[in-house]
Write an enzyme that holds these catalytic residues in place. Structure first.
Site, PDB file in Angstrom:
ATOM      1  N   SER A   1      22.724  -0.244 -15.652  1.00 20.97           N
ATOM      2  CA  SER A   1      21.931  -1.543 -14.968  1.00 20.97           C
ATOM      3  C   SER A   1      23.393  -1.508 -13.935  1.00 20.97           C
ATOM      4  CB  SER A   1      21.320  -2.286 -15.411  1.00 20.97           C
ATOM      5  OG  SER A   1      22.018  -2.635 -16.159  1.00 20.97           O
ATOM      6  N   LYS A   2      22.638  -2.543 -13.417  1.00 18.17           N
ATOM      7  CA  LYS A   2      23.963  -2.528 -12.358  1.00 18.17           C
ATOM      8  C   LYS A   2      24.354  -4.234 -12.712  1.00 18.17           C
ATOM      9  CE  LYS A   2      21.919  -3.106  -7.701  1.00 18.17           C
ATOM     10  NZ  LYS A   2      21.185  -2.791  -6.455  1.00 18.17           N
TER      11      LYS A   2
END
Ligand code: GLU
Length: 483
Positions: A253-254
């Site tokens: 994820s980011k």
């Protein structure tokens, strides 16, 4: 065997992240490794999740990544249209056919009733209330204009089995499967239904997608069976994790870093390097080789090399690939792709970009590293005279001005100012003064760069800066040292 056809079927709900890109790449490679066709289909059935501009991001990403589709909304093809919203009238007749055959039914339950049932049944499922309504009742409800959805009659007992090319045989108890909705009250298909109808009517032979779809696959298969259609080969891809600071891994994820293709490009990664690295996130060639062009991947890719264990997206490894790709270019090619970054740091300064590229090529990991490495060419930074002191080069504040002045005199006297003449002048000077080469080079480099770490040594920097600017900077250095 019929011609292999794969499809990348993104929903335009945002940016293209690494997982989507890998799916597209594997779809492409499965097709191309078997002389098949690669189709792009836009799955925009779920209108609420659409994001403006997302379709353009898909097109652009595929183009930059080199994943050229043989059929799709923009290039057409005999199985079109390739956008689900343009196919919306195709689906209802298929559902009605299943009703006629007793494999699907109209469900007239109201939202309120469904909510009530959901709250009172274990697992929150539908209680199949309308599955066996008698025809008279159905006709009455239809005549009264009662809204309805169409549901598939799922088997109530037994199991459904299928074989995934990566995850192997998977079995589910049919009792776990809901009577899934095929057509919603507004007459449009559910996502799952449209997906199956499209794959079949587009002649798709291999379905490649993320493993999050593994649990829905029995439902898809029961639809294929209801229609009597051939089930495609399923290739579900392993999860992609990211490394957490504490050493554990979790779904990428980011917070692990950039995960969008366009973001990675703007961070200075090359499309070829990204694609090469992503190809290895879940697939391994027989000989553990790592560097592959897309064409080479098309030749060696095979489904049996896909692993079901999660892979880890490692930014250090991506850095390594990027540096390899940069190193393997010609210096002219590198100068071309580095030009925007040169301009960013050097503005309009007239500098030989190919020469600049030649000192940077071996040192560049990401293109975005470039401006910081070369900003001193644009403007001599403020620096402290202590930089002239260097143990290894045996320089100190006493000998540095002497060396620098000697270099200054030698270089001012040069009639031809180029790499070889600068080299000979400096080496000759060290011999003449009976000092290490470094004792001459260090003060010269500090004076012209104003910093300790530079791409290229004194000679390269002196050459790129040109005679006039080099002498001007050395005068500043001499000034500094005399104070
Ligand atoms: N539209 C789905 C997605 O974007 C693809 C599902 C599939 O490939 O079957 O995740």
């Amino acid at each position: 065997m019929s011609k292999v056809r794969t499809r990348f079927a993104p929903s335009p709900t945002g940016f293209m992240h690494v997982g989507n890109l890998r799916t597209a790449l594997y779809e492409y490679l499965v097709a191309k490794s078997m002389n098949g066709a690669f189709v792009l289909r836009i799955e925009d059935t779920d209108r609420e999740r659409l994001v403006d501009g997302a379709v353009d991001v898909i097109y652009n990403t595929m183009k930059v990544a080199g994943l050229i589709h043989d059929e799709g909304p923009d290039v057409g093809g005999e199985y079109g249209p390739y956008v689900q919203s343009e196919r919306k009238d195709m689906y209802l007749p298929y559902a009605e056919k299943l009703i006629k055959e007793g494999k699907a039914y109209r469900c007239f339950c109201t939202k309120e009733r469904l909510e009530e049932v959901q709250n009172s049944t274990v697992g929150g499922g539908y209680d199949r209330h309308c599955r066996d309504l008698d025809q008279k009742e159905i006709d009455r409800l239809l005549e009264a204009g009662t809204p309805y959805v169409i549901r598939q009659k799922m088997p109530i007992t037994g199991t459904t089995k299928f074989v995934d090319a990566v995850f192997g045989e998977i079995t589910v108890d049919n009792s776990e499967l809901q009577d899934q909705i095929l057509i919603k009250a507004d007459g449009y298909p559910t996502y799952n239904f449209a997906n199956v109808i499209d794959d079949h009517t587009m002649g798709i032979t291999h379905v490649v997608r993320g493993s999050e779809y593994l649990s829905s696959t029995p439902k898809y298969n029961l639809l294929y069976e209801a229609f009597g259609w051939d089930i495609p080969t399923y290739i579900h891809l392993p999860l992609i994790n990211g490394k957490n600071d504490d050493g554990t891994v979790s779904k990428l994820s980011k917070r692990h870093g950039s995960t969008g293709f366009e973001d990675l490009i703007s961070e200075g990664y090359l499309p070829e390097a990204i694609i090469n690295y992503i190809a290895l996130l879940g697939w391994c060639p027989k000989d553990n080789r790592e560097i592959f062009t897309l064409d080479e991947l098309c030749k060696v890719f095979d489904i049996s090399g896909i692993s079901k264990s999660p892979s880890v997206f490692d930014y250090d490894k991506l850095d390594w690939f990027n540096a390899e790709y940069i190193r393997n270019m010609s210096v002219e090619e590198f100068a071309t792709i580095a030009t925007p970054y040169f301009k960013e740091a050097l503005k309009d300064k007239e500098i030989d970009y190919v020469k600049l590229a030649s000192i940077l090529q071996q040192r560049t990991v990401k293109l975005t590293d470039i401006p910081d490495m070369i900003d001193f060419f644009n403007e001599l930074p403020q620096y402290d005279k202590e930089l002239f002191v260097n143990k290894k080069s045996k320089t100190n504040l006493e000998n540095a001005p002497i060396m620098l002045k000697a270099v200054y005199d030698k270089l001012s006297a040069l009639s031809e100012y180029n790499h070889d003449s600068i080299h000979d002048a400096l080496i000759g000077l060290a011999t003449q003064l009976e000092v290490k080469n470094g004792t001459v080079m260090w003060p010269a480099r500090i004076a012209v760069a104003g910093k300790q770490v530079t791409p290229g040594g004194a000679i390269e920097i002196l050459e790129i800066l040109g005679k006039e600017e080099s002498l001007r900077r050395m005068e500043i250095g001499l000034d500094k040292l005399s104070n």
